[in-house]
Write an enzyme that holds these catalytic residues in place. Structure first.
Site, PDB file in Angstrom:
ATOM      1  N   PRO A 120      13.774  77.439  32.199  1.00  0.00           N
ATOM      2  CA  PRO A 120      13.859  78.885  32.042  1.00  0.00           C
ATOM      3  C   PRO A 120      14.241  79.336  30.636  1.00  0.00           C
ATOM      4  CG  PRO A 120      15.686  78.040  33.361  1.00  0.00           C
ATOM      5  CD  PRO A 120      14.702  76.925  33.218  1.00  0.00           C
ATOM      6  N   ARG A 158      14.234  84.066  20.692  1.00  0.00           N
ATOM      7  CA  ARG A 158      15.468  83.971  21.473  1.00  0.00           C
ATOM      8  C   ARG A 158      16.590  83.368  20.620  1.00  0.00           C
ATOM      9  NH1 ARG A 158      16.677  79.396  26.093  1.00  0.00           N
ATOM     10  NH2 ARG A 158      18.659  80.254  26.797  1.00  0.00           N
ATOM     11  N   TYR A 165      18.760  78.513  18.562  1.00  0.00           N
ATOM     12  CA  TYR A 165      17.617  77.707  19.008  1.00  0.00           C
ATOM     13  C   TYR A 165      16.542  77.504  17.936  1.00  0.00           C
ATOM     14  CZ  TYR A 165      19.765  78.374  23.562  1.00  0.00           C
ATOM     15  OH  TYR A 165      20.649  78.370  24.605  1.00  0.00           O
ATOM     16  N   ALA A 225      19.040  76.212  31.356  1.00  0.00           N
ATOM     17  CA  ALA A 225      20.274  76.461  32.112  1.00  0.00           C
ATOM     18  C   ALA A 225      20.335  75.663  33.415  1.00  0.00           C
ATOM     19  CB  ALA A 225      20.397  77.955  32.401  1.00  0.00           C
ATOM     20  N   GLU A 281      16.658  63.596  28.865  1.00  0.00           N
ATOM     21  CA  GLU A 281      17.136  64.989  28.834  1.00  0.00           C
ATOM     22  C   GLU A 281      17.255  65.424  27.378  1.00  0.00           C
ATOM     23  OE1 GLU A 281      20.836  65.637  30.975  1.00  0.00           O
ATOM     24  OE2 GLU A 281      21.372  67.269  29.599  1.00  0.00           O
ATOM     25  N   HIS A 295      17.966  68.802  24.532  1.00  0.00           N
ATOM     26  CA  HIS A 295      18.393  70.167  24.231  1.00  0.00           C
ATOM     27  C   HIS A 295      18.194  70.421  22.751  1.00  0.00           C
ATOM     28  CE1 HIS A 295      20.093  70.481  28.212  1.00  0.00           C
ATOM     29  NE2 HIS A 295      20.637  69.299  28.009  1.00  0.00           N
ATOM     30  N   ARG A 341      29.246  74.077  22.385  1.00  0.00           N
ATOM     31  CA  ARG A 341      29.109  75.460  22.858  1.00  0.00           C
ATOM     32  C   ARG A 341      30.067  75.726  24.023  1.00  0.00           C
ATOM     33  NH1 ARG A 341      22.998  76.731  23.703  1.00  0.00           N
ATOM     34  NH2 ARG A 341      23.874  78.858  23.779  1.00  0.00           N
TER      35      ARG A 341
HETATM   36  C1  DQA Z   1      19.258  74.457  26.085  1.00  0.00           C
HETATM   37  C2  DQA Z   1      20.773  74.557  26.292  1.00  0.00           C
HETATM   38  C3  DQA Z   1      21.092  75.218  27.630  1.00  0.00           C
HETATM   39  O1  DQA Z   1      22.502  75.309  27.795  1.00  0.00           O
HETATM   40  C4  DQA Z   1      20.514  76.620  27.666  1.00  0.00           C
HETATM   41  O2  DQA Z   1      20.757  77.218  28.915  1.00  0.00           O
HETATM   42  C5  DQA Z   1      19.068  76.647  27.317  1.00  0.00           C
HETATM   43  C6  DQA Z   1      18.588  75.816  26.228  1.00  0.00           C
HETATM   44  C7  DQA Z   1      18.901  73.899  24.701  1.00  0.00           C
HETATM   45  O3  DQA Z   1      17.756  73.490  24.529  1.00  0.00           O
HETATM   46  O4  DQA Z   1      19.731  73.904  23.792  1.00  0.00           O
HETATM   47  O5  DQA Z   1      18.292  77.401  27.889  1.00  0.00           O
HETATM   48  O6  DQA Z   1      18.728  73.565  27.063  1.00  0.00           O
END
Ligand code: DQA
Length: 144
Positions: A10, A18, A23, A76, A97, A99, A106
């Protein structure tokens, strides 16, 4: 040829506009383009994004059953979704995984991942390069 499925959860469709301070300025299409260039002839990539948990569950199950590797930025849902975790453990999908941001630097609620315990590994904090590193990890892991 290695099959790798890149899944984005999402709000990642909003990348580029965003919270760019967190990001970055690249859109999800930009990230896809650079990943495809890096993968070139080394991997056959499929790339998806959805704001709906069930779509992600379905794609994880398909990848696991097909023996494809998965690069997963669950957004999220990382911090909340038992369903995504069960899809990974239930299908046996090899998941990295990822990010964009360093979630550990954070808010507290981003420090916990329900996915990490069933993932091969976690890469966070390197912006678009997190995806590149995950691609290399999957390709290298297959060689080991
Ligand atoms: C995220 C980190 C998550 O906490 C956040 O809800 C995102 C993006 C990231 O790529 O840094 O939507 O996954």
């Amino acid at each position: 040829m290695h099959r790798i499925v890149v899944l984005n959860g999402p709000n990642l469709n909003l990348l580029g506009t965003r919270e760019p301070g967190i990001y970055g300025a690249l859109s999800l299409s930009d990230i896809e383009r650079r990943l495809r260039e890096r993968a070139a002839s080394r991997a056959d990539l499929a790339f998806h994004q959805s704001n709906h948990e069930g779509d992600l569950v379905g794609w994880i199950q398909e990848a696991g059953l097909a023996g494809a590797g998965v690069i997963l930025n669950a957004g999220a849902y990382t911090h909340t979704s038992v369903a995504l975790r069960d899809a990974i453990s239930g299908s046996g999908a090899a998941v990295i995984e990822v990010h964009l941001s360093n979630v550990h630097a954070r808010e507290d609620f981003r420090h916990r991942s329900l996915i990490a315990p069933v993932a091969r590994g976690v890469i966070a904090g390197f912006g678009a390069m997190s995806y590149d590193l995950a691609l290399e990890a999957l390709l290298e892991g297959d060689r080991a």
